[in-house]
Design a protein around this motif. Structure first.
Motif, PDB file in Angstrom:
ATOM      1  N   HIS A  11       1.666   3.607  -6.350  1.00  0.00           N
ATOM      2  CA  HIS A  11       0.794   2.695  -6.236  1.00  0.00           C
ATOM      3  C   HIS A  11      -0.011   2.279  -7.839  1.00  0.00           C
ATOM      4  O   HIS A  11      -1.031   2.853  -7.863  1.00  0.00           O
TER       5      HIS A  11
ATOM      6  N   GLU B 156       3.714   2.333   2.664  1.00  0.00           N
ATOM      7  CA  GLU B 156       4.009   1.244   3.485  1.00  0.00           C
ATOM      8  C   GLU B 156       5.509   1.288   3.542  1.00  0.00           C
ATOM      9  O   GLU B 156       6.302   1.505   2.739  1.00  0.00           O
TER      10      GLU B 156
ATOM     11  N   GLU C 156      -7.080  -3.100   1.930  1.00  0.00           N
ATOM     12  CA  GLU C 156      -7.174  -2.475   0.525  1.00  0.00           C
ATOM     13  C   GLU C 156      -8.491  -1.469   0.578  1.00  0.00           C
ATOM     14  O   GLU C 156      -8.179  -0.521  -0.024  1.00  0.00           O
TER      15      GLU C 156
ATOM     16  N   GLN D 247      -6.607   1.664   1.964  1.00  0.00           N
ATOM     17  CA  GLN D 247      -5.944   2.198   0.900  1.00  0.00           C
ATOM     18  C   GLN D 247      -6.684   2.969   0.053  1.00  0.00           C
ATOM     19  O   GLN D 247      -6.163   4.070  -0.312  1.00  0.00           O
TER      20      GLN D 247
ATOM     21  N   VAL E  78       0.853  -1.176   0.100  1.00  0.00           N
ATOM     22  CA  VAL E  78      -0.084  -0.004   0.035  1.00  0.00           C
ATOM     23  C   VAL E  78       0.819   1.235  -0.108  1.00  0.00           C
ATOM     24  O   VAL E  78       2.123   1.279   0.552  1.00  0.00           O
TER      25      VAL E  78
END
Length: 376
Positions: A143, A125, A314, A317, A122
Motif C-alpha cells: 500500500h 483486500e 480508510e 486501514q 486497502v
C-alpha cells in the motif's frame, strides 16, 4: 453505473456488484453519474489544505466510481467475451501460443476516464471471482500510492506469470503504468514498456504502450507497437502494431503478411456483470464487502454518506498500519509470498498452485477448456 445486485454477506454486510468497465470506460449515465466537474473540483479543493501530505490525501467520493482498483484488475481477466486463455493453450506451435499470450495480455487493458477513479485498495483486500472454469483470486499485498507533481502513476510491481501446464511453458510479463496527467491536458493513459518472455521456447516480445502527445492525434491515442523475436539471436519474427482499444496486428518479417491478433470490439462489447452465487462463501476481505457502504452511497448520490463510509474504511486501514508498526511486525499476505532482492527485484508468488471456485461468478460468453490461473 447502475447497481446490479445486493447480496447478504459476512455479518449481514451487503456485497455491491456493478457492471464491468467496457471499451467506453466508466459509464456516463446521468442517472448514476457523479456531480458535474465543477462541483467535483470544489469538493477536491475543500480536501486540500496548505502543507497537507498528498500521500495521505483522501480523494472525495465524487471522484470515485463504485469499484476498487483490485476489482478493476480482476475484471480485466474474467470479464471478456472471447476465451483468450484457452487460445493460449490450444495453439499448435510454440509461436502460435506465444502470439495468443500477447493478445491475451493486450486484452487486459481497459479505458478509464479522467475525473473518476476506482478506490485505492486497502492492505489485505481480496477479490475472488469465477467465470466458467476460470477462477481468479487477487490480493492487495502493498500500500504505497505514488504521486509525482503533475502526474499520478500507478505501477504494478512484480510480474505476471501465465503457466501452461500441458505444454510445460511459463510466460513472464510485466504491466504498463496507469498514468493520470493533469497538465497540459487532463487525461488517463496506459503507458510504458512491457516485456513478455518464455524461456522454454526462447521467444520474447517487446511492447510499447503510447498515449497522446501535447497535440492530440488519434493515430497515437492508445497505440501499441512492438516486435516478437528470438531471445538467442534477437532475430525479429513479427512486428506488432495497432491500438489496444481497436485492433492489433502482427506482420510477418519474412513475407510481410499482416494478421489481426486482437479485436477489442469483439472481446469487450456487451460484457456480463458478476453475481453472488454463494453469499456465505464471501470472506470479510472481499472488495465488494469492504467498499459496499461507499459504493451504495455513490450509486444513490448520497455524497456525504459516501464520504463518511469511505473515511471509515480508510481510518480502519490506518489503525491496522499503526498497530503493525507498534508491534514492529511485517505484513504477511494470505495468498502470496513476497520477496525482494537487488538481483531479481520485487517478486510475488502464489502460495497455492490452483485457485478454488469463487462465491462470486460471471457467466462467460464462450466456453472452452480450463487454464487454471491465479492473478495478482
Amino acid at each position: 453505473m447502475a447497481v446490479v445486485q445486493l447480496t447478504e454477506g459476512y455479518l449481514g454486510t451487503k456485497a455491491v456488484l456493478t457492471a464491468p468497465l467496457s471499451l467506453e470506460g466508466e459509464e456516463s449515465d446521468s442517472n448514476n453519474g457523479p456531480p458535474n466537474l465543477l462541483q467535483r473540483i470544489f469538493s477536491l479543493l475543500n480536501n486540500v489544505h496548505p502543507g497537507s501530505d498528498l500521500i495521505r490525501f483522501q480523494l472525495p467520493p465524487v471522484f470515485n466510481f463504485p469499484k476498487s482498483q483490485l476489482q478493476c484488475y480482476g475484471e480485466s481477466v474474467y470479464c471478456i467475451n472471447t476465451d483468450m486463455l484457452s487460445k493460449c493453450n490450444h495453439g499448435e506451435s510454440p509461436l502460435d501460443r506465444f502470439v495468443s499470450v500477447i493478445a491475451w495480455s493486450i486484452s487486459t487493458m481497459r479505458p478509464l476516464m479522467f475525473g473518476v477513479a476506482p478506490y485505492n485498495p486497502v492492505l489485505g483486500e481480496t477479490h475472488h471471482v469465477s467465470s466458467g472454469t476460470l477462477n481468479v483470486l487477487l490480493e492487495q499485498v502493498a500500500h504505497h500510492p505514488p504521486f509525482y507533481g503533475t502526474n499520478i502513476e500507478t505501477e504494478v510491481h512484480g510480474k505476471r506469470q501465465l503457466i501452461l501446464h500441458d505444454k510445460s511453458e511459463t510466460y513472464v510479463m510485466n504491466s504498463p503504468k496507469l498514468v493520470i496527467r493533469f497538465l497540459p491536458v487532463p487525461r488517463v493513459d496506459w503507458l510504458g514498456n512491457v516485456t513478455i518472455q518464455c524461456k522454454e521456447t526462447g521467444l520474447e516480445a517487446e511492447l510499447c504502450y503510447r498515449g497522446n502527445s501535447f497535440l492530440s492525434r488519434r493515430s497515437q491515442h492508445r497505440s501499441i507497437k512492438g516486435k516478437i523475436f528470438l531471445s538467442s539471436s534477437s532475430q525479429t519474427i513479427y512486428e506488432i502494431n495497432g491500438h489496444w482499444d481497436r485492433t492489433v496486428t502482427i506482420k510477418d518479417a519474412s513475407n510481410e503478411r499482416v494478421t489481426i491478433i486482437y479485436n477489442a470490439n469483439e472481446a469487450l462489447s456487451g460484457l456480463k456483470t458478476p453475481i453472488v452465487k454463494d453469499p456465505k462463501g464471501i470472506v470479510p476481505s472481499e472488495s465488494t464487502l469492504i467498499w459496499a457502504g461507499v459504493s451504495q452511497a455513490i450509486l444513490q448520490k448520497k455524497w456525504e454518506k459516501a464520504r463518511e463510509a469511505k473515511n471509515t474504511v480508510e481510518e480502519r486501514q490506518r489503525e491496522v498500519a499503526k498497530e503493525i508498526k507498534l508491534k514492529d511486525e511485517k505484513w504477511v499476505p494470505k495468498h502470496f509470498t513476497i520477496s525482494h532482492s537487488k538481483e531479481s527485484g520485487w517478486e510475488c508468488l502464489p502460495n497455492h498452485k490452483l485457485v478454488p471456485p469463487a462465491p462470486i461468478v460471471v457467466t462467460p460468453s464462450t466456453s472452452g477448456n480450463s487454464v487454471k490461473f491465479i492473478h495478482m
